[in-house]
Enzyme design. Structure first.
Site, mmCIF file in Angstrom:
data_model
loop_
_atom_site.group_PDB
_atom_site.id
_atom_site.type_symbol
_atom_site.label_atom_id
_atom_site.label_comp_id
_atom_site.label_asym_id
_atom_site.label_seq_id
_atom_site.Cartn_x
_atom_site.Cartn_y
_atom_site.Cartn_z
ATOM 1 N N ARG A 83 0.862 -1.180 0.000
ATOM 2 C CA ARG A 83 0.000 0.000 0.000
ATOM 3 C C ARG A 83 0.899 1.231 0.000
ATOM 4 O O ARG A 83 1.978 1.234 0.589
ATOM 5 C CB ARG A 83 -0.912 0.023 1.227
ATOM 6 C CG ARG A 83 -2.115 -0.901 1.144
ATOM 7 C CD ARG A 83 -3.153 -0.362 0.170
ATOM 8 N NE ARG A 83 -4.400 -1.098 0.220
ATOM 9 C CZ ARG A 83 -4.702 -2.121 -0.582
ATOM 10 N NH1 ARG A 83 -3.805 -2.528 -1.466
ATOM 11 N NH2 ARG A 83 -5.873 -2.721 -0.514
ATOM 12 N N HIS B 81 -1.456 0.988 -9.611
ATOM 13 C CA HIS B 81 -2.090 0.011 -8.721
ATOM 14 C C HIS B 81 -2.682 -1.145 -9.529
ATOM 15 O O HIS B 81 -3.854 -1.496 -9.391
ATOM 16 C CB HIS B 81 -3.187 0.682 -7.886
ATOM 17 C CG HIS B 81 -3.471 -0.048 -6.601
ATOM 18 N ND1 HIS B 81 -3.753 0.595 -5.419
ATOM 19 C CD2 HIS B 81 -3.531 -1.368 -6.314
ATOM 20 C CE1 HIS B 81 -3.971 -0.290 -4.460
ATOM 21 N NE2 HIS B 81 -3.844 -1.499 -4.990
ATOM 22 N N GLU C 240 -3.048 8.514 -3.845
ATOM 23 C CA GLU C 240 -3.385 7.715 -5.014
ATOM 24 C C GLU C 240 -4.805 8.063 -5.473
ATOM 25 O O GLU C 240 -5.721 8.045 -4.647
ATOM 26 C CB GLU C 240 -3.302 6.235 -4.634
ATOM 27 C CG GLU C 240 -3.281 5.286 -5.803
ATOM 28 C CD GLU C 240 -2.982 3.859 -5.371
ATOM 29 O OE1 GLU C 240 -3.843 2.994 -5.618
ATOM 30 O OE2 GLU C 240 -1.915 3.623 -4.782
#
Length: 328
Positions: free
Chosen positions: A233, A281, A262
């Site tokens: 993460r 991602h 993000e």
């Protein structure tokens, strides 16, 4: 369990594949919703399928989840739903363990090879129409530290070892005879292990214990030639500290599939650093991944209606599914 349970499907405009959802439709009433309608959809609902696994809307809508019994997250990480209220409730949380391990391991190996062979540099030279002979690095014989020893970290370790690399782990508990990592260091030994690594791979779940663990001190502990790969993460990293470490040569480079914030805003320093490779991602998102996620949830729905144990039950005190053995 109600005779006709209500399943809320939280999505971002893309619904789960209809064919894969057929077993769910046969046993439950579906309430598809995007973030704005989540609170209304949760009233009287029994199950939440967080298909939009990046959504952070659950904590704000939790006041309406009075009858909820189970949340399933379409991701390995459950940090987006794990508010204090969810953690303290009787609601069961499950994740999508088993879907992403192989693809993410392939991504990490691909990035290690790309950085060692300087494929980004070759692409830049190609765009400039420059034929410039260069030498590259071997990955065989180099040392990797994979921080996060769950199923994803173990899949990464096995693939890196297959490429001839020496792989060690960073986890909660010290282990000296691990089948995938040989040795696993705990938090007390992590700084020293960072200094011995040529490659540091972040694959840990996001918890209060891991948030911000890769900070200025962690990067300073790494060797100047080391590269950092993050598939966990973005919030595992203090982004400003990473930018500084990359700019001043504290570490040699990074491959980042996850960042904080993000999505990465336009104009952010990470976009233009020459020693950074960014992906959005997507390290686990191979062809068919949405169907696979939905099929796992459908299987769990059948288990639920039949009174059988659910797959991938999260220990809410830890924030992830505990491993039942050293090689899950």
């Amino acid at each position: 369990m109600p005779a006709q349970p209500v399943v809320v499907v939280l999505h971002d405009g893309r619904l789960p594949p209809a064919t894969a959802m057929e077993p769910v439709t046969a046993h439950a009433e579906l309430r598809p919703t995007e973030e704005a309608g989540l609170a209304d959809a949760l009233r009287g609902a029994d199950v939440l399928f967080a298909y939009d696994f990046l959504s952070t809307a659950v904590p704000a809508a939790w006041h309406a989840a009075g009858s909820l019994q189970w949340i399933h997250v379409a991701a390995a990480g459950v940090d987006t739903v794990m508010s204090p209220e969810v953690r303290e409730s009787d609601v069961v949380v499950t994740n999508s363990r088993g879907i992403f391990e192989g693809p993410i391991a392939e991504y990490v190996l691909a990035q290690v090879l790309a950085l060692a062979k300087d494929l980004p540099g070759s692409l830049r030279l190609q765009r400039e129409h420059r034929w410039e002979h260069r030498e590259s690095e071997r990955v065989a014989g180099t040392r990797a530290l994979v921080v996060g020893t769950g199923p994803i970290g173990r899949a990464i370790a096995r693939l890196l070892r297959a490429a001839g690399m020496e792989v060690h782990g960073g986890g909660r508990h010290l282990r000296l005879d691990d089948p995938d990592f040989t040795t696993v260091t705990d938090a007390a030994g992590l700084t020293a292990e960072l200094g011995r690594a040529d490659w540091v791979v972040a694959a840990a779940p996001l918890t209060e214990a891991t948030r911000g663990m890769f900070d200025a001190a962690a990067f300073a502990a790494m060797a100047p030639h080391a590269r950092f790969v993050n598939v966990g993460r973005g919030e595992l990293v203090r982004t400003a500290d990473l930018v500084t470490a990359l700019r001043d040569g504290t570490i040699a480079g990074a491959a980042l599939d996850v960042v904080d914030p993000e999505p990465l805003p336009a104009g952010h320093a990470l976009w233009d650093l020459p020693n950074v490779v960014l992906t959005p991602h997507s390290s686990g998102d191979v062809h068919g991944w949405r169907s696979a996620l939905t099929e796992l949830f459908a299987d769990n729905v059948l288990r639920w209606v039949e009174g059988r144990p659910l797959r991938n039950v999260v220990d809410k005190s830890l924030g992830y599914v505990p491993s039942t053995g050293s090689r899950p």
